[in-house]
Design an enzyme around this catalytic site. Structure first.
Site, PDB file in Angstrom:
ATOM      1  N   GLY A  48       0.240  14.238  -4.198  1.00 47.10           N
ATOM      2  CA  GLY A  48       0.544  12.901  -3.701  1.00 47.10           C
ATOM      3  C   GLY A  48       1.814  12.963  -2.863  1.00 47.10           C
ATOM      4  O   GLY A  48       2.847  12.419  -3.245  1.00 47.10           O
ATOM      5  N   TYR A  53       7.889   8.206  -2.641  1.00 44.66           N
ATOM      6  CA  TYR A  53       8.553   9.183  -3.496  1.00 44.66           C
ATOM      7  C   TYR A  53       7.937  10.569  -3.377  1.00 44.66           C
ATOM      8  O   TYR A  53       8.622  11.582  -3.502  1.00 44.66           O
ATOM      9  CB  TYR A  53       8.527   8.716  -4.944  1.00 44.66           C
ATOM     10  N   PHE A  74      -4.617  12.166   0.332  1.00 44.53           N
ATOM     11  CA  PHE A  74      -5.910  11.685   0.824  1.00 44.53           C
ATOM     12  C   PHE A  74      -5.606  10.685   1.931  1.00 44.53           C
ATOM     13  O   PHE A  74      -5.323   9.515   1.678  1.00 44.53           O
ATOM     14  CB  PHE A  74      -6.706  11.038  -0.309  1.00 44.53           C
ATOM     15  N   ASP A 111      -9.683  14.592  -2.252  1.00 42.33           N
ATOM     16  CA  ASP A 111      -9.604  13.911  -3.545  1.00 42.33           C
ATOM     17  C   ASP A 111      -8.871  14.795  -4.561  1.00 42.33           C
ATOM     18  O   ASP A 111      -9.450  15.736  -5.102  1.00 42.33           O
ATOM     19  CB  ASP A 111     -11.015  13.586  -4.030  1.00 42.33           C
ATOM     20  N   LEU A 139       0.907  10.901  -7.559  1.00 41.41           N
ATOM     21  CA  LEU A 139      -0.329  10.351  -7.017  1.00 41.41           C
ATOM     22  C   LEU A 139      -0.412   8.849  -7.282  1.00 41.41           C
ATOM     23  O   LEU A 139      -0.182   8.389  -8.398  1.00 41.41           O
ATOM     24  CB  LEU A 139      -1.518  11.059  -7.668  1.00 41.41           C
ATOM     25  N   TYR A 225       8.177   3.522 -13.609  1.00 41.89           N
ATOM     26  CA  TYR A 225       9.085   2.400 -13.353  1.00 41.89           C
ATOM     27  C   TYR A 225       9.111   1.525 -14.606  1.00 41.89           C
ATOM     28  O   TYR A 225       8.122   1.423 -15.330  1.00 41.89           O
ATOM     29  CB  TYR A 225       8.620   1.585 -12.142  1.00 41.89           C
ATOM     30  N   TYR A 235       4.094  -5.615 -15.000  1.00 39.15           N
ATOM     31  CA  TYR A 235       4.277  -4.174 -14.834  1.00 39.15           C
ATOM     32  C   TYR A 235       4.385  -3.469 -16.182  1.00 39.15           C
ATOM     33  O   TYR A 235       3.401  -2.939 -16.688  1.00 39.15           O
ATOM     34  CB  TYR A 235       5.493  -3.857 -13.940  1.00 39.15           C
ATOM     35  N   VAL A 275      10.525  -0.650  -1.646  1.00 42.16           N
ATOM     36  CA  VAL A 275       9.391  -1.054  -0.823  1.00 42.16           C
ATOM     37  C   VAL A 275       8.536   0.181  -0.559  1.00 42.16           C
ATOM     38  O   VAL A 275       8.955   1.110   0.130  1.00 42.16           O
ATOM     39  CB  VAL A 275       9.854  -1.657   0.514  1.00 42.16           C
TER      40      VAL A 275
END
Length: 398
Positions: A48, A53, A74, A111, A139, A225, A235, A275
């Site tokens: 990823g 990040y 991807f 993938d 990812l 997070y 979250y 963001v």
């Protein structure tokens, strides 16, 4: 092609190749300005790696430790008539800069949840890199096809304890409105855990271990997070939070295995709210981030992805003190969660309205950071000039 930003909701459907390259270079320049990370990694796999990040986690080891990097993502390439995704251009720009600096930098596009992608990565590591001493799992995907069963798992952004209503920032209109998020079913919670939990991270580490491509002392890190209580229902205590709890359970298991077999380690790093393409999709969060940016910038504490990951590598992963919390997590959200910052954010949250939005929140800064994700608003880029939308990573056949 002359490329301008076109936004739909929380995504921008165009991206600028030259702007993305300028954004990557901006991050490279920051890392170089901070000097080398002593004892940093030399062979890095980032799962990823194309935005946010994950991209920062590729830039930092490359340009602070001279690391070889293999990135997986991807993304869609551009054509003569349509731009590719920002992550595609970011990766192309990173590869170009790293190669010019004499570093190994190659990428795989596909993938990452599949067995095929794991096998391809293992083959490249064996043939071209040597044992991996850092695996970053960053990812972010809304869905995952189970590689064994073929089942299509889709994540949801919902609560786990009944409906939740709070303020939200409509980023299209620039207006504060009320949003209500519904409660997830158990099936939706389970699917979100399948997509965003720790299962695939563990599958990756198992595949690398069984292939014999992990180095002595190998480290692995995945990102999470927590945030303040006002975001918890959507979250930390929502469906995403359930997935992140699963991530922590897997991390403990991975750490035990890496310690025993490689004298290595695995960590979850809790990072700052920023963001990103992922955070922009979460209700309530854009307004919180806008207020947070205002407060942290006012106190000279604001960090972006590259500053966060530079600090993670230099001060924690390869520094003198990991500063783990009671749950054995690395906390580089420490500045965000400072009591004075959170008190100021809470005060502004209670008082904010459409009339005082500009005074209490940095929505302009939010919008600027959002557009930079897609290569817009970068200094030194001529956005009225033709650009080549077919710019591609050199290591990926066109």
């Amino acid at each position: 092609m002359i490329v301008k930003p076109k936004t739909r909701g929380f995504i921008c459907i165009t991206s600028h190749p030259d702007g993305c390259a300028a954004h990557v270079q901006e991050q490279i320049d920051y890392v170089k300005s901070k000097g080398p990370v002593e004892g940093g990694p030399k062979n890095v796999l980032v799962i990823g790696s194309s935005t946010g990040y994950g991209l920062a986690s590729r830039i930092v080891p490359a340009f602070s430790s001279g690391a070889n990097t293999l990135g997986l993502f991807f993304e869609k390439p551009g054509t003569e008539k349509r731009t590719g995704t920002a992550g595609w251009y970011n990766s192309a720009a990173f590869e170009k800069a790293a190669t010019e600096a004499g570093l190994y930098a190659k990428s795989l596009n596909g993938d990452a949840f599949s067995h095929d992608m794991k096998a391809k990565a293992v083959e490249m590591i064996k043939n071209e890199m040597g044992p991996i001493d850092l695996v970053v799992y960053s990812l972010a995907s809304p869905r995952r096809i189970n590689p064994d069963t073929g089942e299509d798992h889709r994540s949801v952004l919902k609560t786990t304890g009944g409906e939740y209503t709070n303020k939200n920032l409509n980023t299209d209109k620039g207006e504060i409105e009320e949003v209500t998020i519904g409660a997830a079913t158990q099936e939706e919670i389970d699917n979100t855990i399948k997509v965003m939990g720790g299962e695939d991270w563990e599958l990756w580490m198992t595949a690398l271990d069984e292939a014999g491509v992990l180095a002595e002392g190998v480290k692995s890190v995945s990102y999470s997070y927590i945030g303040p209580e006002l975001t918890w229902p959507i979250y930390t205590e929502g469906t995403i939070g359930m997935a992140k709890k699963d991530l922590e359970v897997v991390c403990e298991r991975l750490n035990d295995k890496l310690v025993t077999k490689y004298n290595g380690s695995a960590y979850v790093s809790v990072n700052k709210a920023l963001v990103t393409q992922a955070s922009s999709a979460i209700p309530v969060v854009p307004l919180y981030i806008s207020i947070l940016y205002k407060e942290m910038k006012a106190q000279g504490l604001h960090e972006g992805c590259i500053e966060q990951i530079q600090r993670l590598f230099a001060d924690r992963l390869y520094g003198a003190d990991l500063q783990l919390d009671d749950s054995k997590r690395i906390r580089i959200d420490d500045l965000e969660m400072r009591a004075d910052i959170q008190a100021a954010v809470a005060k502004s949250w209670d008082a904010i309205s459409n009339e005082n939005l500009a005074d209490l929140a940095d929505f302009d800064g939010y919008k600027e950071e959002f557009l930079k994700l897609f290569g817009f608003g970068l200094d030194g880029v001529d956005y009225d000039a033709d650009t080549d939308p077919t710019f591609s990573p050199a290591s990926i056949p066109s």
